[in-house]
Structures are given as C-alpha cells and as structure tokens.
Scaffold this active site. Structure first.
Site, PDB file in Angstrom:
ATOM      1  N   GLY A  59       0.810  -1.276  -0.237  1.00 33.01           N
ATOM      2  CA  GLY A  59      -0.094   0.016   0.094  1.00 33.01           C
ATOM      3  C   GLY A  59       0.907   1.161  -0.188  1.00 33.01           C
ATOM      4  O   GLY A  59       2.046   1.383  -0.510  1.00 33.01           O
ATOM      5  N   GLY A  60       0.217   2.353   0.677  1.00 35.51           N
ATOM      6  CA  GLY A  60       0.945   3.444   0.816  1.00 35.51           C
ATOM      7  C   GLY A  60       2.384   3.540   1.262  1.00 35.51           C
ATOM      8  O   GLY A  60       3.176   4.251   1.153  1.00 35.51           O
ATOM      9  N   GLY A 294      23.684  11.464 -30.760  1.00 31.14           N
ATOM     10  CA  GLY A 294      23.035  11.996 -29.314  1.00 31.14           C
ATOM     11  C   GLY A 294      23.456  11.502 -28.198  1.00 31.14           C
ATOM     12  O   GLY A 294      23.644  12.024 -27.105  1.00 31.14           O
ATOM     13  N   ALA A 295      23.876  10.110 -28.179  1.00 28.53           N
ATOM     14  CA  ALA A 295      23.949   9.379 -27.191  1.00 28.53           C
ATOM     15  C   ALA A 295      25.709   9.923 -26.618  1.00 28.53           C
ATOM     16  O   ALA A 295      25.876   9.976 -25.472  1.00 28.53           O
ATOM     17  CB  ALA A 295      24.198   8.030 -27.373  1.00 28.53           C
TER      18      ALA A 295
END
Length: 404
Positions: A59-60, A294-295
């Site tokens: 859960g949380g 770009g890498a």
C-alpha cells in the site's frame, strides 16, 4: 528520528516490515504516512537515505522506500506492491503470488525499484554497511577517504587485450572497471536492471568515485529508456553527495524502435542529459571506442560540461557509424557506380580516414588528450586530484523543472 537525522546530518536507514495502513485507525493512519513522505522528501539530497526491506511493504507504505536513495531487498522475504495479489485478482482477474507481483527479483530486474537484492538478511545488512562506508554523513561533507595500498601509477596493460579494437566485438565493461579501481573492488548499483549501462561506486587512490559506463555485452551498450533512467538517478545521487563522476563511453547511440519512441525515449534520455548538465561535482569522461550521435553528447561530453575528456587511440567519435554515414553522404555516387559495393567500401574507408580517425576530435578541442589505455588509472587519479577543489554554483532558482 527522521527529524533528528536531518538536524544532525546523519544517514537514515529504515528497516521495513509491515502490511500497510491499519484499517481500524482510519484516516489517521494515512496522515501518519504523509508525515513520513514529507520528511523523506525534505531529507532528499541532504542525508543518505537507505531502505531495507525485511518483510512485506504494501500500500502507501511502499512510497517511502521509493523516495529514498537506495532500496535493499531479501529474496523470498521482502515484497513491495501498492495493491496485493487479492486486489489484483478482484479488479483484473489476474492470479499471481506475492513474490511474482512484488518480490525482490521482480523489483531488481523488471521494475527497477530495488537497487540491491540478496538471498539472506545477514548479507543484506553487511552490504548496507559497506554502502554506508562509501557515502558521506550528509551533503556538507565529502565521502570518507581511505589510504590505498594499490599504487596510483599502476599500469593496466591487460586493458590492451581486454577491449577489442574492432568496435563490433563485445567485451565486459565490468572487467575494465575492475582493472582501474583500487584493488578491483567496487559496488554496482542496480546490477540486474538496465544491464546495458553500469552504475557503480568504487575508490581510486582511496577517493570514492561514481562510475557510469556503457556495457557492450548487453544490447551493444546502447542507451534506452531504462538505461537513461538508471544512469540519471545515479548521477543525481553522486552530485548530491559530493561524489566525483567518471563516465566510460562505448556507445553506438540510442536504441531505435517503435516501442522506444512511443515509450518516450526523448523524454527519458533528456533525464540523463539534465542530470549531467546540472551536476557540479568533478566530471571526467573517457571514450574507449565508439561514441556516436546524441548518445555521445548525453554521456557527459565536453559540450555539456565535462571538466576533462579523454579518449583511447581506438576512439571513434562521430554523428553515426561509417557505414551508415557513407550510405547517406555518398548515396548518389554509390548508386551511379558500376560496382556499387566496391564504391560503398571505398567511401566507408574514406569517411573513416577523414572524419573518424583517433585524433579528429582532439584536433578540434573536443577531447583534452588521447591517452595510452595502460595509463588509464594513473591519468584518472591525477585528474581527480587536480579537480579536488572544484567549486561551481548553479543559477539562483527555487528548483529546476527536469523532464519526467
């Protein structure tokens, strides 16, 4: 305890074992979680935060470990999930076990939530201690430095045989890291997630360094969505805690594909770019073989602020590989030739000799020096010593708005 840790500037280690909110307490339980999350966020980048999962975390409650710097899990003992198997079955009809949904291996290999997974609690706790030995107490201190018995000027002739000159042949980048760090000892973060990039903490001449390196053995070392996320978070952590960053490049580019584009490779790749550009710690990059497109820019190139950039004589820095570039630039000449294949081979050779020779980038000031691979350790240690007093300020602002 959390407030005291922040005030004292001491690392925070949380041992988690709980099934989630106590339903009988109602909304008060939720408010308690909110207070923990708020303190996790306040402490982020101020003190190291380590979450050790020694049981279920449902859960949380699972959000607190996600906000910390490192998550450790124990196989067959630890589980993390927002909704458990019963809720999953009721909503979607899928049947799955607790370990299958959120066990240590799932989070270490698939989701990337877990940084370290071990078989036994004892080993897990011992590795937490080892990690703490490489981190500062807080962001106002430097990581602890140890005297090293490994000579700073030790030659690494084995690197000449370890890394093939042929850019298409794979090798194990982990062995390169092992060769250049003190006594071959380092701690790999997220070892089993996004294996095409390595993020590790090690020491060089006793000084802690963060190492980011492409792994040619996995997907040829390309950058993809998961690799970009993994490296970006690691770079941010190193920058937050005054750990110099060494980047080892052997990258053919970003992974092409519809899934990658639709999954947001532009957005995720920009996370790594943002992390490097925003980092003010000493940054040294070393190009072992290829660095394309770009890498190459994203992996801490000189143009985005690397303090020192080195390359081996086997380096190939270019917009793309020679074959692809020749097919684009010389398309007409190849098509008109009597023997297109012979013409293509000739154009590839010409492109390599003119635009991809080892000293092309160095001649244009994009690489500070082309070094002997055997002297890699010595050069990096001397560079770290030179940058030890580096100080850089970011522009005055509330905070940046990094790509998400």
């Amino acid at each position: 305890i959390m407030d005291m840790a922040i005030a004292a500037g001491a690392p925070l280690v949380s041992l988690n074992d709980g099934a989630g909110a106590r339903i009988q307490e109602g909304v008060s339980a939720l408010a308690g979680y909110g207070g923990i999350f708020q303190r996790n966020t306040k402490a982020s980048g101020v003190i190291p935060q380590i979450s050790v999962m020694l049981g279920p975390c449902a859960g949380g409650a699972a959000y607190s470990p996600a906000l910390t710097d490192f998550v450790f899990m124990v196989r067959e003992t630890s589980q993390m999930f927002i909704t458990g198997p019963d809720v999953v079955k009721a909503v979607t009809g899928e049947e799955i076990t607790q370990n299958g949904l959120g066990g240590a291996d799932v989070h270490a290999e698939t989701s990337g939530v877990c940084h370290f997974a071990y078989d036994h609690e004892e080993t897990c706790i011992a590795e937490v201690r080892y990690l703490l030995s490489m981190l500062p107490q807080n962001n106002r201190e430097n990581p602890p430095r140890h005297e090293s018995s490994d000579a700073a000027d030790r030659r690494s002739d084995v690197l000449l045989d370890l890394v093939p000159a042929d850019g298409n042949r794979p090798y194990d980048m982990a062995k390169v890291i092992e060769e250049i760090v003190d006594d071959g000892d380092y701690l790999e973060v997220h070892e089993r997630w996004a294996r095409n990039i390595i993020c590790a903490l090690g020491r060089m001449d006793g000084q802690v360094v963060g190492i980011v390196a492409n792994q040619p053995q996995a997907l040829a070392g390309v950058l993809d969505i998961e690799a970009s996320e993994k490296a970006a978070r690691f770079v941010q952590m190193c920058d937050a805690f005054n750990i110099p960053i060494i980047t080892l490049l052997d990258v053919p580019g970003f992974l092409p594909g519809v899934d990658q584009e639709h999954g947001g490779i532009i957005r995720h790749g920009a996370k790594l770019l943002y992390a490097y550009c925003n980092a003010t710690v000493p940054r040294i990059s070393l190009i072992l073989r290829k660095a394309y497109g770009g890498a190459y820019i994203v992996m801490d190139s000189q143009s985005i602020g690397a303090d020192l950039t080195y390359a081996w004589p086997t380096n190939e820095i270019a917009v793309m590989g020679a074959e692809g570039a020749a097919n684009v630039i010389f398309r007409r000449q190849i098509a008109d030739a009597e023997d297109p294949e012979a013409m293509r081979a000739r154009m590839v050779k010409e492109y390599k000799s003119e635009l991809m020779h080892p000293y092309y980038a160095a001649e244009r000031g994009l690489v500070d020096d082309v070094i002997d691979p055997a002297e890699t350790r010595e050069v990096l240690i001397k560079s770290l010593a030179m940058l030890q007093t580096k100080h850089a300020d970011l522009p005055s602002r509330k905070h940046g708005n990094p790509p998400q």
